[in-house]
Design a protein around this motif. Structure first.
Motif, PDB file in Angstrom:
ATOM      1  N   TRP A  54       0.819  -1.200   0.122  1.00 10.19           N
ATOM      2  CA  TRP A  54       0.087  -0.085  -0.144  1.00 10.19           C
ATOM      3  C   TRP A  54       0.950   1.199  -0.046  1.00 10.19           C
ATOM      4  O   TRP A  54       0.463   2.506   0.306  1.00 10.19           O
ATOM      5  N   ASP A 112       7.200   6.643   9.974  1.00 16.44           N
ATOM      6  CA  ASP A 112       6.337   5.648   9.464  1.00 16.44           C
ATOM      7  C   ASP A 112       4.876   5.968  10.046  1.00 16.44           C
ATOM      8  O   ASP A 112       4.756   6.893  10.899  1.00 16.44           O
ATOM      9  N   GLY A 113       3.856   4.978   9.555  1.00  9.57           N
ATOM     10  CA  GLY A 113       2.491   5.422   9.939  1.00  9.57           C
ATOM     11  C   GLY A 113       2.374   5.133  11.529  1.00  9.57           C
ATOM     12  O   GLY A 113       1.583   6.165  12.104  1.00  9.57           O
ATOM     13  N   SER A 114       3.273   4.182  11.997  1.00 12.96           N
ATOM     14  CA  SER A 114       3.019   3.996  13.433  1.00 12.96           C
ATOM     15  C   SER A 114       3.618   5.477  14.301  1.00 12.96           C
ATOM     16  O   SER A 114       2.940   5.834  15.314  1.00 12.96           O
ATOM     17  N   TYR A 146      -6.572  -0.550  12.974  1.00 14.21           N
ATOM     18  CA  TYR A 146      -5.022  -0.887  12.852  1.00 14.21           C
ATOM     19  C   TYR A 146      -4.425   0.453  12.687  1.00 14.21           C
ATOM     20  O   TYR A 146      -4.619   1.180  11.954  1.00 14.21           O
ATOM     21  N   HIS A 147      -3.568   0.794  13.673  1.00 18.44           N
ATOM     22  CA  HIS A 147      -2.823   2.168  13.532  1.00 18.44           C
ATOM     23  C   HIS A 147      -1.609   2.073  13.794  1.00 18.44           C
ATOM     24  O   HIS A 147      -0.754   3.025  13.618  1.00 18.44           O
ATOM     25  N   GLY A 148      -0.821   0.868  13.582  1.00 20.10           N
ATOM     26  CA  GLY A 148       0.606   0.621  13.706  1.00 20.10           C
ATOM     27  C   GLY A 148       1.002  -0.396  14.726  1.00 20.10           C
ATOM     28  O   GLY A 148       0.116  -0.668  15.550  1.00 20.10           O
ATOM     29  N   GLU A 225      -9.783   5.456  10.697  1.00 21.43           N
ATOM     30  CA  GLU A 225      -9.210   5.305   9.155  1.00 21.43           C
ATOM     31  C   GLU A 225     -10.592   5.753   8.539  1.00 21.43           C
ATOM     32  O   GLU A 225     -11.491   5.034   8.613  1.00 21.43           O
ATOM     33  N   ASP A 259      -6.416   8.709  10.691  1.00 23.44           N
ATOM     34  CA  ASP A 259      -5.400   8.100  10.024  1.00 23.44           C
ATOM     35  C   ASP A 259      -5.459   7.787   8.453  1.00 23.44           C
ATOM     36  O   ASP A 259      -6.142   6.729   8.189  1.00 23.44           O
ATOM     37  N   VAL A 261      -2.933   6.862   6.754  1.00 18.58           N
ATOM     38  CA  VAL A 261      -1.883   6.247   6.335  1.00 18.58           C
ATOM     39  C   VAL A 261      -1.885   5.591   5.044  1.00 18.58           C
ATOM     40  O   VAL A 261      -0.952   5.370   4.104  1.00 18.58           O
ATOM     41  N   MET A 262      -2.824   4.819   4.918  1.00 13.87           N
ATOM     42  CA  MET A 262      -3.315   4.016   3.896  1.00 13.87           C
ATOM     43  C   MET A 262      -4.088   4.801   2.749  1.00 13.87           C
ATOM     44  O   MET A 262      -3.943   4.558   1.444  1.00 13.87           O
ATOM     45  N   LYS A 288       2.527   5.794   4.558  1.00  9.73           N
ATOM     46  CA  LYS A 288       2.806   5.005   3.415  1.00  9.73           C
ATOM     47  C   LYS A 288       3.084   5.645   2.004  1.00  9.73           C
ATOM     48  O   LYS A 288       4.023   5.682   1.477  1.00  9.73           O
TER      49      LYS A 288
HETATM   50  C1  LIG Z   1       0.166   0.637   7.836  1.00  8.42           C
HETATM   51  C2  LIG Z   1      -0.818   1.424   8.592  1.00  8.42           C
HETATM   52  C3  LIG Z   1      -0.239   2.138   9.625  1.00  8.42           C
HETATM   53  C4  LIG Z   1       1.199   1.860  10.303  1.00  8.42           C
HETATM   54  O1  LIG Z   1       2.079   2.319   9.408  1.00  8.42           O
HETATM   55  P1  LIG Z   1       3.799   1.855   9.355  1.00  8.42           P
HETATM   56  O2  LIG Z   1       4.295   2.705   8.294  1.00  8.42           O
HETATM   57  O3  LIG Z   1       3.528   0.370   8.677  1.00  8.42           O
HETATM   58  O4  LIG Z   1       4.130   2.146  10.733  1.00  8.42           O
HETATM   59  C5  LIG Z   1      -1.154   2.599  10.400  1.00  8.42           C
HETATM   60  N1  LIG Z   1      -2.350   3.048  10.069  1.00  8.42           N
HETATM   61  C6  LIG Z   1      -2.875   2.652   8.853  1.00  8.42           C
HETATM   62  C7  LIG Z   1      -4.087   2.851   8.313  1.00  8.42           C
HETATM   63  C8  LIG Z   1      -2.202   1.715   8.073  1.00  8.42           C
HETATM   64  O5  LIG Z   1      -2.848   1.250   6.993  1.00  8.42           O
END
Ligand SMILES: *Cc1c(COP(=O)(O)O)cnc(C)c1O
Length: 457
Positions: A54, A112-114, A146-148, A225, A259, A261-262, A288
């Motif tokens: 992703w 990173d996302g986390s 899921y947030h990391g 998310e 969030d 991130v994705m 990401k």
């Molecule tokens: C992948 C993801 C994370 C964590 O990101 P990392 O870069 O793997 O730490 C957090 N939130 C969402 C929605 C994600 O898809």
């Protein structure tokens, strides 16, 4: 087995991977890529069906991104953001703030996302205490969130399989039902109506659950998310849910942490998914796709209100005491700027729209398979849910490894993606051609038939 595979099996411990299974099989060792295509050490070609978990936007080995990184590399690769500024990080911050829109005004970089979530969490926590709203701020997130994987981000998560083991290490957060329509507890989706587009036709009973929670406690923030919960299995929220929930969060006095991130950077259609419902969060977490999938880098955007709560005289120590060694890295920022320019080109959006149409046309054929329970798509995010019985939506047992086996069959046919339980995601890079898209879906269809049978629904 070649040298590289041997080294990997001897020394590397892979993320989210049962290593006993891993060392039994010959790994795919990727050595190069071009566009949506990846090539392994033996010269086998694969389509990158999930944009390298992703992250990738415009394809691999993109001349513009390569050039931007090379140009920056000739200047300087990295200097610290602790007490020092740099050119690409400043230019990027302006672009992100302008694109995100008010009230987001400030950018805090991380890796990173986390860490992007970690930053939002700590800021929201401290802001809530300083504003006098609560001395022990609580957080609310969705079932399946899921947030990391860092401890703070894990605490916000609600996927038992990932998170339960570490519960002793985590702080407590509350969860509320997610609007996961395919398994709607209010039974809004009839089995014969196997079409995600019908899901929106309900009264969002699930919103009441959020409202009840938010009226019961004084939360610091709710974390979501927006529109698609990725790691939960590409769960797609019905139209309007996000807007209503964001209004309820705001009315309760809690902050909204989005969030993306994705979902960020065009993956769901708009640049940011929240924009599809005109939602303005207090925190926007990005990672990401930020660097086009080239380098690890993240950003947490927030408002002037939050930022101002950390202003004071030096000796007052209102400083936000958080930061990482590679914060604001120049190579990452340069890649992000180049990726951003590509993303904003008018033909990029047009291309993504065309890809959506091609996907819809191709995905339609999957409904005919008995092993397919749901086919979901939002923008260029696809989730195909495999089921043991489409009529009752009964899931495959874990030990059937249905998702894993289908993805293995796909890899043998030259398409790479990674299952989430029994959900097969497809997230093609934006450079994927129509022919490549058709091949991705055809390979998925053939692999389902091979592994789970050709039974018709
Ligand atoms: C992948 C993801 C994370 C964590 O990101 P990392 O870069 O793997 O730490 C957090 N939130 C969402 C929605 C994600 O898809």
């Amino acid at each position: 087995m070649d040298k590289l595979s041997q080294l990997d099996r001897r020394y590397v411990w892979h993320p989210f991977t049962q290593m006993r299974d891993w060392v039994r099989a010959e790994p795919i060792v990727l050595v190069r890529g071009k566009g949506a295509m990846l090539v392994d050490a033996q010269g086998n070609k694969y389509l990158d069906g999930n944009s390298s978990i992703w992250t990738n936007l415009h394809g691999h080995n993109h001349p513009k991104l390569n050039q931007a990184i090379e140009r920056q590399l000739k200047q300087v690769a990295h200097t610290s953001a602790l007490g020092l500024a740099n050119e690409p990080a400043s230019l990027l911050a302006e672009k992100l703030v302008k694109a995100a829109g008010l009230p987001l005004r400030k950018v805090f970089y991380s890796d990173d996302g986390s860490t992007a979530l970690e930053v939002a969490l700590k800021m929201a926590y401290e802001f809530t205490r300083r504003s006098g709203r609560s001395n022990s701020p609580r957080f609310l997130s969705l079932d399946g969130a899921y947030h990391g994987d860092t401890i703070g981000a894990t605490s916000l998560g609600h996927i038992d399989l990932f998170h339960k083991t570490f519960s002793g290490l985590l702080f407590k957060t509350d969860k509320v039902a997610s609007p996961a329509c395919y398994r709607c507890p209010f039974n809004r989706v009839k089995p014969e109506r196997r079409d995600a587009r019908l899901y929106a036709k309900c009264n969002h009973e699930c919103v009441n659950k959020v409202e009840a929670k938010l009226s019961k406690h004084k939360y610091a923030a709710m974390v979501v998310e927006p529109r698609v919960q990725g790691a939960a299995g590409m769960i797609m929220h019905p139209e309007g849910w996000l807007k209503r929930v964001s209004e309820i969060v705001r009315a309760s006095g809690a902050l909204l942490i989005s969030d993306e991130v994705m979902t960020g950077f065009g993956r769901t259609g708009e640049i940011f998914a929240g924009q599809k419902e005109g939602v303005r969060p207090d925190f926007l977490c990005l990672a990401k796709g930020l660097t086009g999938g080239y380098l690890p880098m993240a950003a947490t955007l927030t408002t002037k209100l939050i930022y101002d709560a950390f202003l004071g005289e030096y000796e007052e120590f209102k400083t936000f005491f958080h930061g990482h060694s590679y914060t604001g890295n120049q190579l990452g920022s340069a890649a992000a700027l180049a990726s951003w320019n590509l993303l904003l080109q008018p033909n990029n959006k047009k291309r993504r729209k065309t890809m959506e149409r091609v996907l819809d046309h191709e995905l339609d054929s999957l409904w005919a398979l008995a092993a397919v329970g749901d086919v979901r798509r939002e923008g260029l995010v696809v989730g195909v849910e495999l089921v043991a019985d489409w009529k009752t939506r009964r899931a495959f047992a874990l030990k059937d490894r249905a998702g894993i086996r289908v993805c293995e069959a796909m890899a043998r046919r030259g398409v790479l993606t990674r299952p989430i339980g029994n959900v097969i995601p497809l997230l093609p890079p934006y450079c994927t051609t129509d022919a490549q898209l058709r091949r991705m879906v055809r390979v998925l269809r053939e692999s389902i038939r091979e592994v789970l049978g050709a039974g018709q629904a």
